[in-house]
Design an enzyme around this catalytic site. Sequence first.
Site, PDB file in Angstrom:
ATOM      1  N   HIS A 240      19.053  34.759  -3.239  1.00 54.76           N
ATOM      2  CA  HIS A 240      17.776  34.719  -3.364  1.00 54.76           C
ATOM      3  C   HIS A 240      16.891  33.922  -2.294  1.00 54.76           C
ATOM      4  O   HIS A 240      17.683  32.753  -2.235  1.00 54.76           O
ATOM      5  CB  HIS A 240      17.225  34.124  -4.738  1.00 54.76           C
ATOM      6  CG  HIS A 240      15.548  34.406  -5.152  1.00 54.76           C
ATOM      7  ND1 HIS A 240      14.881  33.612  -4.850  1.00 54.76           N
ATOM      8  CD2 HIS A 240      14.986  35.573  -5.520  1.00 54.76           C
ATOM      9  CE1 HIS A 240      13.647  34.080  -5.375  1.00 54.76           C
ATOM     10  NE2 HIS A 240      13.831  35.401  -5.681  1.00 54.76           N
ATOM     11  N   PRO A 241      15.939  34.085  -1.516  1.00 52.53           N
ATOM     12  CA  PRO A 241      15.650  33.487  -0.594  1.00 52.53           C
ATOM     13  C   PRO A 241      14.558  32.237  -0.731  1.00 52.53           C
ATOM     14  O   PRO A 241      14.075  31.703   0.363  1.00 52.53           O
ATOM     15  CB  PRO A 241      15.092  34.390   0.568  1.00 52.53           C
ATOM     16  CG  PRO A 241      14.411  35.631  -0.498  1.00 52.53           C
ATOM     17  CD  PRO A 241      15.164  35.331  -1.879  1.00 52.53           C
ATOM     18  N   CYS A 242      14.513  31.920  -2.054  1.00 49.78           N
ATOM     19  CA  CYS A 242      13.338  30.817  -2.218  1.00 49.78           C
ATOM     20  C   CYS A 242      13.626  29.601  -1.347  1.00 49.78           C
ATOM     21  O   CYS A 242      12.583  28.686  -1.169  1.00 49.78           O
ATOM     22  CB  CYS A 242      13.377  30.641  -3.646  1.00 49.78           C
ATOM     23  SG  CYS A 242      14.893  29.949  -4.511  1.00 49.78           S
ATOM     24  N   ARG A 243      14.917  29.244  -1.222  1.00 42.25           N
ATOM     25  CA  ARG A 243      15.013  28.018  -0.150  1.00 42.25           C
ATOM     26  C   ARG A 243      15.371  28.153   1.118  1.00 42.25           C
ATOM     27  O   ARG A 243      15.512  27.327   1.776  1.00 42.25           O
ATOM     28  CB  ARG A 243      16.228  27.099  -1.001  1.00 42.25           C
ATOM     29  CG  ARG A 243      16.002  26.924  -2.354  1.00 42.25           C
ATOM     30  CD  ARG A 243      14.752  26.280  -2.937  1.00 42.25           C
ATOM     31  NE  ARG A 243      14.522  24.921  -2.448  1.00 42.25           N
ATOM     32  CZ  ARG A 243      14.787  23.850  -3.092  1.00 42.25           C
ATOM     33  NH1 ARG A 243      15.501  23.891  -4.264  1.00 42.25           N
ATOM     34  NH2 ARG A 243      14.623  22.739  -2.487  1.00 42.25           N
ATOM     35  N   HIS A 244      15.473  29.274   1.477  1.00 47.07           N
ATOM     36  CA  HIS A 244      15.855  29.832   2.745  1.00 47.07           C
ATOM     37  C   HIS A 244      15.140  28.789   3.963  1.00 47.07           C
ATOM     38  O   HIS A 244      15.668  28.331   4.882  1.00 47.07           O
ATOM     39  CB  HIS A 244      16.101  31.230   3.184  1.00 47.07           C
ATOM     40  CG  HIS A 244      17.066  31.787   2.368  1.00 47.07           C
ATOM     41  ND1 HIS A 244      17.972  31.257   1.683  1.00 47.07           N
ATOM     42  CD2 HIS A 244      17.433  33.228   2.542  1.00 47.07           C
ATOM     43  CE1 HIS A 244      18.740  32.380   1.182  1.00 47.07           C
ATOM     44  NE2 HIS A 244      18.512  33.360   1.649  1.00 47.07           N
TER      45      HIS A 244
END
Lengths: 327, 331
Positions: free
Chosen positions: A276-280
């Site tokens: 999941h890219p929420c912190r990318h």
Amino acid sequence: MSNLTSMFKGIREYWTPVLTASRFETDAVLTPDEFVAAGDYLVFKCGTWRWEAGDPAKRRDYLPADKQFLTTKNVPCLKRLHEMEYHASEKTVETDDGGDGWLATHYKGEGAPDVSDDSDLDLLDDVAAEFVEKLTMDATGTSSSTSKPPARPAASSAAAHPPPPAHHAAAAPEPDDIPDIDDMDDLAGGVSEAPDPAAVHASTSTKIVRTRTYDLAITYDKYYQTPKLALFGYDEARQPLTGAQMLQDISQDHANKTVTMEPHPHLAGVMVAAIHPCRHAEVMKRIMDKMREGGKAVRVDQYLIVFLKFMASVIPTIDYDHTMALE
Amino acid sequence: MQFQTLTSVVEPTFWHALAELKLDVLKLDDSTVPLAATLEPGTLVQTSEAAYSSMPACISFDRASLLRGLERADAAASPSARACRVPGLLKNVNTIEDFKALDKPALFASVANTIWQSTTSGTALTDPTELVRFLLVAYADLKKHKFYYWFGFPALTALSDAQIVRRATLAGEFGAEKTAAISSIFRDHIAEFAFLLTVDDAKNVHYAPFKDITILAREGRKFLVAFVDPSSLADSPGWPLRNLLTFLAHLQLHHVTILCGRNDLRTSRTPDGVGQQSLVLDVALGSLDIPASVSTPPAVGWERHPSGKLAPRVIDLSHMMDPQRLAESAV
């Protein structure tokens, strides 16, 4: 500050569904055009990656029809992570009915410290620092294939930390679904071949390794405006892995909160393990800031190369090419 | 000379597309359908600090494999030019009894015959992927989401006495600079499966299409035949070279230099650098040996079951395709 940022992000998300003006320098996010430029550069730098068009029914109109996502296939994964290292915080990710389900949830074990924003930021800093150090090593050529996972712990510590429970290694179809070998002979109907001295069979050659493999996909996440990595794996006999099996190859340190089993964004009929890219963007921003401090500014088209080096800490045993130089 | 057999890798998207094809297009029609596969260049994997092993020689199948069969407006979804696509034939039958009763040897022989026709008629000159033609026989149990399947990769056995007379790594043969140039050519032309490399007086390497081979041979020019080699073994190239060598022998060539193009030409992630896995082989072809009684030379190449037996395989995708089970797990 981070609250302000997230508030700002919420408002911006509402007003601008597709990012058009570059905010790469300020927020380490990408517009679709920048994603395509970074993808082109990745394909140029590393020919094992290629653009794919995917299923037309799932086409995103803000990306070119023939450049919907990037893929690399048949990537070896020799060992399970639990064979390489043990995390005290590691918990079996819950799946429904005995392990062949698909739901991977954020697991917070009893007694495990609640992970606050602050410690998250520390973790991101650690990731960024470790990353920049590694990058320096790569650049000086002292280590060509870094990011090898730490060596297996000594026997005593291994004994103190038993491996994950057996249902972690979840299972293929029920045994009675597989026809027995007599059935197979029946199905083989009339096929015979004389021994072929010119053939080397993968199943019998000692020079050929039997290993899990993964197909990787990098898609563009419109909501987070970052690339997103999705995995799909096969076992040693080239049969698809279950979701629970794929989770064995994703670092619990970085990903036990952020892995979901979901339909492939561009292909029908496959459930992938997606990071999941929420912190990318946050991690990428920190990495880029650290690199800039070190006198090495990252160009927007180099984004995916840095991103893949970062992802190597999430899937350390999946042996894709993340060693290419930026230039 | 020995060749590594192909290992099929089938993405779930392929089975999903096959189910779609069966329900929406084919229905009860079980005539053959065109198919495509991707030949992946051979890869080494690091197995310990200093040791590398070979991955199996892979040919992979995904949704795009069935595009022509699906006959959708999928033109824009044409597969990447950075992949080597090879043609094949799907025979999908309606019942498990049909699958058992199917005359598999006859189908296999017909694909082998197509390969031999491409060889003798010269169509393989303009499209060498014809030499990698394959067969898939299948039965899709759509109620249970189970697929019975068996791949055949026919290799003509007419050329039995080909010998490798000299072997070198690509980098050892050409040096780093020219290897880099060859790597770039390989990436650009990987979709062609086979192409030629010529070396000019200034020792620069140039690309030429495969069909130029007759002209170059007639003029006595020196050239290499490069192909996408799914094997990464140091002593055995991949299965597709077998039909390619048969074709070269049919062109009346006696000695050829082969470039086995492998994954090190696409990535920097290799044990000793670019061009150390990819091989240059000088091959003495020998002569074709075709029994007078047959129109097509015999062929071998049914894929083995993982147990090593000559048998089909079955895959159960109910955990991914059954709507009820998907709904349960999506809670």
